[in-house]
Design a protein around this motif. Structure first.
Motif, short mmCIF file in Angstrom:
data_model
loop_
_atom_site.label_atom_id
_atom_site.label_comp_id
_atom_site.label_asym_id
_atom_site.label_seq_id
_atom_site.Cartn_x
_atom_site.Cartn_y
_atom_site.Cartn_z
N HIS A 1 -71.69 -33.56 -52.27
CA HIS A 1 -72.10 -34.80 -51.61
C HIS A 1 -71.82 -34.67 -50.12
N ALA A 2 -72.52 -35.49 -49.34
CA ALA A 2 -72.27 -35.54 -47.91
C ALA A 2 -70.96 -36.29 -47.71
N HIS A 3 -70.02 -35.65 -47.03
CA HIS A 3 -68.66 -36.18 -46.91
C HIS A 3 -68.28 -36.34 -45.44
N HIS A 4 -67.73 -37.49 -45.09
CA HIS A 4 -67.20 -37.72 -43.75
C HIS A 4 -65.79 -37.14 -43.68
N ILE A 5 -65.53 -36.29 -42.73
CA ILE A 5 -64.20 -35.73 -42.55
C ILE A 5 -63.22 -36.86 -42.24
N LEU A 6 -63.55 -37.68 -41.26
CA LEU A 6 -62.82 -38.92 -41.02
C LEU A 6 -63.63 -40.01 -41.70
N PHE A 7 -63.02 -40.73 -42.60
CA PHE A 7 -63.72 -41.74 -43.40
C PHE A 7 -64.55 -42.70 -42.55
N LYS A 8 -65.58 -43.25 -43.18
CA LYS A 8 -66.41 -44.25 -42.51
C LYS A 8 -65.66 -45.56 -42.31
N GLY B 1 -58.44 -50.43 -47.94
CA GLY B 1 -57.19 -51.12 -47.67
C GLY B 1 -56.82 -51.10 -46.20
N GLU B 2 -55.89 -51.95 -45.86
CA GLU B 2 -55.52 -52.17 -44.47
C GLU B 2 -54.95 -50.92 -43.79
N ALA B 3 -54.07 -50.19 -44.48
CA ALA B 3 -53.45 -49.01 -43.87
C ALA B 3 -54.49 -47.94 -43.55
N GLN B 4 -55.39 -47.66 -44.49
CA GLN B 4 -56.44 -46.66 -44.24
C GLN B 4 -57.37 -47.13 -43.13
N LYS C 1 -56.81 -49.02 -40.62
CA LYS C 1 -56.17 -48.88 -39.32
C LYS C 1 -56.24 -47.43 -38.83
N LEU C 2 -55.91 -46.49 -39.72
CA LEU C 2 -55.98 -45.07 -39.35
C LEU C 2 -57.41 -44.64 -39.03
N VAL C 3 -58.37 -45.13 -39.81
CA VAL C 3 -59.78 -44.80 -39.57
C VAL C 3 -60.20 -45.32 -38.20
N GLN C 4 -59.83 -46.54 -37.89
CA GLN C 4 -60.19 -47.12 -36.60
C GLN C 4 -59.62 -46.29 -35.44
N GLU C 5 -58.36 -45.90 -35.56
CA GLU C 5 -57.74 -45.07 -34.53
C GLU C 5 -58.48 -43.74 -34.38
N GLY C 6 -58.78 -43.11 -35.51
CA GLY C 6 -59.48 -41.84 -35.49
C GLY C 6 -60.88 -41.96 -34.91
N GLN C 7 -61.58 -43.03 -35.26
CA GLN C 7 -62.93 -43.24 -34.74
C GLN C 7 -62.92 -43.45 -33.23
N GLU C 8 -61.91 -44.14 -32.74
CA GLU C 8 -61.80 -44.33 -31.29
C GLU C 8 -61.61 -42.98 -30.58
N ILE C 9 -60.84 -42.10 -31.19
CA ILE C 9 -60.63 -40.77 -30.61
C ILE C 9 -61.93 -39.98 -30.63
N LEU C 10 -62.64 -40.00 -31.76
CA LEU C 10 -63.92 -39.28 -31.82
C LEU C 10 -64.89 -39.80 -30.76
N GLN D 1 -59.08 -36.83 -52.49
CA GLN D 1 -60.03 -36.63 -51.40
C GLN D 1 -60.10 -37.83 -50.45
N HIS D 2 -59.97 -39.02 -51.00
CA HIS D 2 -60.07 -40.22 -50.18
C HIS D 2 -58.75 -40.99 -50.15
N SER D 3 -57.66 -40.29 -50.22
CA SER D 3 -56.34 -40.93 -50.25
C SER D 3 -55.81 -41.15 -48.83
N ILE D 4 -54.80 -41.99 -48.73
CA ILE D 4 -54.14 -42.22 -47.45
C ILE D 4 -53.48 -40.93 -46.96
N ALA D 5 -52.95 -40.13 -47.88
CA ALA D 5 -52.31 -38.87 -47.49
C ALA D 5 -53.33 -37.92 -46.83
N ALA D 6 -54.53 -37.86 -47.39
CA ALA D 6 -55.57 -37.01 -46.80
C ALA D 6 -55.94 -37.50 -45.41
N LEU D 7 -56.00 -38.81 -45.25
CA LEU D 7 -56.34 -39.39 -43.95
C LEU D 7 -55.22 -39.14 -42.94
#
Length: 128
Positions: free
Chosen positions: A62-69, A73-76, A78-87, A111-117
């Motif tokens: 499947h087509a997979h986003h390295i940094l989630f879309k 949940g709230e913790a993920q 927040k991390l996604v938002q931070e990562g997207q701002e960096i990208l 694959q889509h866990s908080i630890a992976a993120l």
């Protein structure tokens, strides 16, 4: 927005045009709606147009986003938002940027866990 999403999904635009499109959406105050529409596109079809078919030996690709879309949940989220701002800071669109999309096997444990993120964030510190 649906017609625009389909045009992006069908690889109608160049990288430069997509960049201009994102800027225009921001200027119009419709970035949120644009992002919500893009998240719903068929990324398999889009990635095929960008880089071709998945590896033939890959099981259930499947087509997979390295940094989630979005993140679950709230913790993920927040991390996604931070990562997207960096990208974005480095000119990479986190949703449709070729640099954030790969073919990956489906249903991989964790694959889509908080630890992976979080692991992606640690790599950013060392390599980015």
């Amino acid at each position: 927005m649906n017609k625009l999403k389909n045009a992006v999904q069908n690889n109608t635009f160049s990288v430069e045009e997509l960049s201009e499109l994102r800027k225009k959406m921001s200027e119009l105050g419709t970035s949120k709606e644009y992002d919500e529409a893009l998240i719903k596109m068929d990324f398999g079809k889009y990635l095929r147009g960008l880089i071709g078919d998945p590896p033939t030996a890959m099981i259930d690709p499947h087509a997979h986003h390295i940094l989630f879309k979005k993140g679950l949940g709230e913790a993920q989220q927040k991390l996604v938002q931070e990562g997207q701002e960096i990208l974005r800071k480095y000119g990479i669109d986190p949703v449709i940027g070729k640099e954030n999309l790969v073919w990956a096997p489906n249903r991989v444990a964790g694959q889509h866990s908080i630890a992976a993120l979080e692991n992606r964030g640690e790599r950013r510190i060392y390599y980015g």
